[in-house]
Design an enzyme around this catalytic site. Structure first.
Site, short mmCIF file in Angstrom:
data_model
loop_
_atom_site.label_atom_id
_atom_site.label_comp_id
_atom_site.label_asym_id
_atom_site.label_seq_id
_atom_site.Cartn_x
_atom_site.Cartn_y
_atom_site.Cartn_z
N CYS A 2 0.80 -1.21 0.00
CA CYS A 2 0.00 0.00 0.00
C CYS A 2 0.85 1.27 0.00
O CYS A 2 0.52 2.25 -0.68
CB CYS A 2 -0.96 0.01 1.17
SG CYS A 2 -0.15 -0.01 2.78
N HIS A 28 -2.31 0.88 7.09
CA HIS A 28 -2.58 1.11 5.67
C HIS A 28 -2.13 2.52 5.32
O HIS A 28 -1.96 3.37 6.20
CB HIS A 28 -4.09 0.95 5.42
CG HIS A 28 -4.46 0.90 3.98
ND1 HIS A 28 -3.84 0.10 3.06
CD2 HIS A 28 -5.43 1.58 3.28
CE1 HIS A 28 -4.38 0.27 1.87
NE2 HIS A 28 -5.36 1.18 1.97
N ASP A 86 -7.95 5.47 -2.99
CA ASP A 86 -7.13 4.40 -2.43
C ASP A 86 -6.62 3.53 -3.57
O ASP A 86 -7.33 2.64 -4.06
CB ASP A 86 -7.92 3.54 -1.43
CG ASP A 86 -7.00 2.59 -0.67
OD1 ASP A 86 -5.83 2.44 -1.07
OD2 ASP A 86 -7.45 2.01 0.33
#
Lengths: 669, 308
Positions: A420, A464, A480
């Site tokens: 991520c 994250h 995202d």
């Protein structure tokens, strides 16, 4: 006789403590030393653990062989050497770790000079003290349970010291009974003793170094390093229904400065700090409360984006909730958040300026790609980037290859494997290069509801990073990029998103149902423990008391009722035990017990036979038991038939006679 | 451990008495207890087993003024109490005190006297004073009667009635001496010759102090419980005509205190009560068959009452 007794009474305390320690009592004290010092081995330097263990073993060996204790000078040498070694190891003799190390060494060495009962008492007292130091390291349920057991052992050692030889089971039963009698007082004190705000265990400064969590900068590997931990970051409970997993973005630090390797949360420019953040929630806000584990940072990890904050906290210009002080102890906070929102539609120009800044002359290919898109409207640019992640062969993995100086170029055009943090930083780089204000947001995504207590548990493995771009008229909008590459990461969690074989902690990747259930139960129990034992602060105390129907107690009325309730408890215990005491005179009980023991050894007292007459008969029939029986009968006769004088001492002597009886002979073949 | 018992001044007296009265240390001790408990003593046994010697020995060792009366069936009360005679020189009656005006009166073979004479003596025992011819005269202090009697089934005796037996704190029996004691007696001759050589071991007032100490021996609630249970058992025993009276219970306690005192102890134990019970109770308890309770009856009674 009377003069004799008086001298006994006056000097008995001194005589008792200076008397030699019984051989049979030593194992109790060694057990005490091991039980109180042992758990510290987990964080002591290895040589110290070795020293302590070796010393205790040595003492046990001396005890078993009935060897004399080492000479004083040897012990003095050992003490000085240990202190010097501790000073060298910790560079100090003060503070938590060095102090505890010193105590542990004392605990190991004191038994080496333990020859009188006074020494044994010192060991017991040191044990009680050492026990408390465990709370400086851990306040978990197992620690609590261990300490409770150790207190039982310490009480047992005291009983053994004062009560003479007796079976281990009897000592432990006695100790358990004593602790059980203390239970009502413990509960009353727990409930009513006026609480101070702040943690139960005030820790010295060096206690916080080991806390884990998000840090205030992000470089490749910093989040994937966190993800292999199954530790709990925080727990939340929603007042109503919990939102979809895909909407659970818990906001931590916001990174707006990039130097080609590392993203940092920059100190905000002075022009921006004057302007409060403006958040416009859409739809009903969600109320919830979170219990945060200590992470030594100020952010409170509210759900994006917080509209109602707990007292003593603020909403930063970058939209995360911040406490006034770094969070050093577990604490509980209540929030309300809007999942759909418009934030900072009129953003300060300085912040927007910062959200476009990039280091010069790196990642030329990425910049070229961004320039191609630059003419489009900002939403289209973001969509183009997401489409690239989605459609081309990007992989989501915890073990990406290492990247060089032009990290974005390498990631976007050659390796295409990342986590991520890679996707978020590449996305933000692209946006900024294309002229769209963008920044990286770190935090936690998702969480898992524990069905046992209904709390949503968010672990370090849920850490994250995602991106935000600023669109005029809409303010900061979340994108995202990880969701484009691995949609299952957002919808189902990290385990589903990662291919098999990636390293994940066993606690996170639980396949078997019962193990998962066991973990859930254990964590729910821990949560209750945290809230009701460790987090029982003045506020919590008021809540409990008002639930019991006592509104607004102040410390005076609490102290008064504390005294009254303790008095009542004492009265109840007294009244409960008094009739039995009256019914069965301890003197009579002890004598009858002695006679019963003699009966088992083959000589029975007739029920009409007086103590001295019986002792004389024993002397004739069983010379081996004569001396002890003569003694017991003498004590009994004095206790039962003479005027009261030094009764407690004599009663103890009589009770000891029972224990001093030689073991029964087996039937001879 | 510290000994429960310790050296007592009485040990010396008992040792000296046992030099004279051979092989009867228990009876000697009981007799001494009786005197310590301020009680009169009745010694019952066959003639010639040493009753008089025992009484005489104790009186001499304790330093008491001593007189002896041999009771016969023709004896009159005045023979014991004394008579008034006319003094010509003074022209008045003068009282000549009888043998009862002594600290220790040894009344030999009291059951040979007629009930009238017996009761004159017993009144003196109870009241501590003598009334003759309308005048009351106090007896010396202390005043003990040590009476001896032959077993009442012998010919020519007037058995003492129950109420009068009750005036004696204890009744003891001497019995035949054992083999060794009798041999020693035979080898050294009779003991009577030794009596005049015995000297008192006590000064005036000493014995009163000893009595006071004996009376102060501690009797705990536990031992009083036991004593009451024993007395209660005699009252419920179907083989007995009647049980022990409250006065008998008091006597039993006083005797037990004295026994504990002679043992050098400061408290009464159940053993003390058991030790004196036969001497205190037997002459006060009568079986339905008409006989007094035997030693075995008392032993059975003791066995039937557990210590509380």
């Amino acid at each position: 006789m009377a003069r004799n007794l008086k001298t006994i009474g006056r000097s008995s305390a001194a005589a008792w403590s200076s008397a030699a320690l019984e051989h049979g009592a030593v194992p109790w004290l060694l057990a005490v030393a091991l039980a109180t010092a042992g758990p510290h081995f987990a964080h002591l330097p290895w040589w110290l653990s070795l020293l302590v263990g070796g010393t205790l073993l040595w003492r046990a060996w001396l005890w078993q062989r009935r060897r004399p204790l080492p000479p004083r000078w040897a012990l003095a040498l050992l003490v000085v050497g240990s202190i010097a070694a501790i000073a060298w190891q910790f560079r100090t003799l003060l503070g938590k770790d060095a102090g505890v190390a010193l105590l542990v060494v004392f605990m190991a060495l004191k038994p080496m000079e333990m020859s009188s009962r006074r020494d044994a008492l010192v060991v017991v007292m040191l044990g009680y003290f050492l026990l408390l130091t465990h709370y400086l390291y851990s306040q978990s349920i197992p620690t609590g349970a261990w300490l409770l057991a150790a207190i039982g052992l310490l009480t047992g050692a005291l009983i053994r010291l004062h009560g003479g030889p007796q079976p281990v089971a009897a000592v432990l039963r006695h100790a358990g009974l004593l602790l059980a009698q203390a239970l009502p007082f413990m509960l009353i004190l727990y409930l009513l003793f006026p609480r101070v705000s702040g943690p139960l265990w005030g820790l010295p400064q060096d206690a916080y170094s080991g806390l884990s969590g998000l840090s205030d900068e992000m470089s490749p590997g910093s989040i994937s390093g966190l993800i292999v931990s199954g530790a709990i970051a925080f727990r939340s409970r929603f007042a109503g229904e919990a939102p979809e997993k895909a909407d659970l973005y818990w906001r931590g630090p916001v990174f707006d400065e990039y130097d080609g390797q590392t993203w940092r949360a920059r100190a905000l420019p002075a022009s921006a700090t004057g302007q409060p953040p403006v958040v416009e929630g859409i739809g009903e806000p969600l109320a919830y409360s979170s219990i945060l584990e200590a992470h030594n940072q100020r952010w409170l990890l509210a759900l994006d984006v917080a509209t109602l904050l707990p007292p003593e906290s603020t909403l930063a210009p970058t939209l995360q909730a911040l406490a006034r002080e770094p969070l050093r102890v577990r604490a509980r906070f209540s929030f309300a958040s809007a999942i759909a929102y418009r934030a900072n539609v009129n953003e300060a120009p300085a912040i927007l300026q910062q959200a476009l800044a990039l280091p010069d002359e790196i990642n030329p290919r990425t910049r070229a790609l961004a320039r191609e898109w630059a003419a489009r409207p900002p939403e289209k640019i973001a969509e183009a980037a997401l489409a690239m992640f989605r459609n081309e062969d990007f992989y989501y993995t915890l073990q990406p290859p290492l990247l060089g100086a032009n990290a974005m170029d390498e990631f976007l055009f050659s390796t295409r494997r990342g986590f991520c943090e890679h996707y978020a930083s590449a996305f933000v780089f692209l946006m900024r290069a294309a002229g769209v204000p963008a920044r990286v947001v770190a935090g936690y995504q998702g969480g898992e509801v524990n069905p046992v207590d209904g709390y949503l548990v968010v672990r370090q493995s849920d850490a994250h990073a995602w991106a935000e771009i600023w669109l005029s008229g809409q303010g900061w909008v979340r994108f995202d990029p990880t969701a484009a590459v691995a949609p299952s990461r957002i919808e189902q969690g990290i385990v589903a998103a990662l291919p098999q074989g990636e390293p994940l902690p066993i606690l996170v990747r639980l396949d078997s149902d019962w193990l998962r259930q066991l973990r859930n139960r254990w964590e729910a129990a821990n949560n209750s423990w945290n809230q009701w034992v460790l987090g029982y602060n003045p506020q919590r105390q008021r809540e409990v008391l008002s639930r019991l129907g006592w509104r607004d107690p102040d410390w005076r009325s609490m102290s008064a009722s504390l005294a009254v309730l303790c008095g009542i408890a004492l009265l109840v215990v007294t009244l409960w035990t008094l009739p039995r005491r009256l019914a069965v005179d301890p003197v009579q009980r002890a004598w009858l017990k002695y006679c019963a023991e003699l009966k088992r050894r083959g000589i029975a007292r007739a029920d009409w036979e007086g103590p001295l007459a019986f002792a004389q008969r024993v002397a004739r029939e069983r010379p081996d038991l004569a001396a002890l029986t003569d003694e017991a009968a003498g004590y009994y006769a004095e206790l039962r038939y003479a005027r009261g004088d030094g009764r407690d001492h004599k009663l103890r002597c009589l009770q000891q006679c029972v224990r001093r009886l030689p073991p029964r002979r087996r039937k001879r073949s | 451990m510290r000994p429960l018992t310790r050296q007592s001044p009485l040990d010396e007296i008992l040792a000296a008495a046992n030099q004279v009265v051979l092989g009867k240390s228990r009876q000697t001790r009981l007799a001494l207890c009786c005197l310590l408990a301020r009680g009169h003593l009745l010694i019952e046994d066959l003639p010639g087993v040493g009753k008089t010697t025992l009484a005489h020995t104790l009186a001499r060792l304790l330093g008491f003024q001593f007189s002896r009366v041999q009771f016969t069936s023709d004896m009159l009360p005045a023979d014991i109490l004394g008579v008034s005679v006319f003094d010509r020189e003074r022209g008045d009656f003068r009282f000549l005190p009888g043998p009862v005006f002594a600290q220790v009166l040894l009344a030999d073979e009291i059951n040979r006297a007629t009930p009238k004479t017996q009761s004159a003596l017993l009144e003196a025992m109870e009241e501590g004073q003598v009334t003759t011819e309308g005048e009351t005269r106090p007896l010396p202090q202390p005043f003990f009667v040590i009476a001896t009697q032959n077993p009442s089934n012998q010919i020519g005796t007037f058995p003492l009635p129950e109420s009068q037996l009750d005036r004696f704190l204890m009744r003891i029996e001497l019995g035949y001496p054992d083999h060794g004691a009798e041999r020693a007696l035979l080898e050294s001759g009779g003991r009577r010759e030794q009596l005049p050589t015995l000297t008192s071991r006590l000064n005036a007032g000493d014995f009163a102090a000893l009595q006071a100490q004996a009376g102060a021996v501690h009797a705990s609630a536990a031992v009083l419980d036991y004593l009451q249970q024993l007395v209660g058992a005699t009252r419920q025993d179907a083989r007995l005509v009647h049980g022990l009276s409250p006065r008998a219970a008091l006597s039993l306690l006083a005797a037990a205190r004295a026994w504990a005192f002679t043992e050098g102890r400061e408290m009464v134990l159940p053993e003390d009560v058991q030790a004196v019970l036969p001497s205190v109770a037997r002459h006060r308890l009568r079986l339905l068959s008409g006989n007094h309770a035997s030693a075995e009856d008392i032993a059975a009674l003791i066995r039937a009452v557990p210590l509380p």
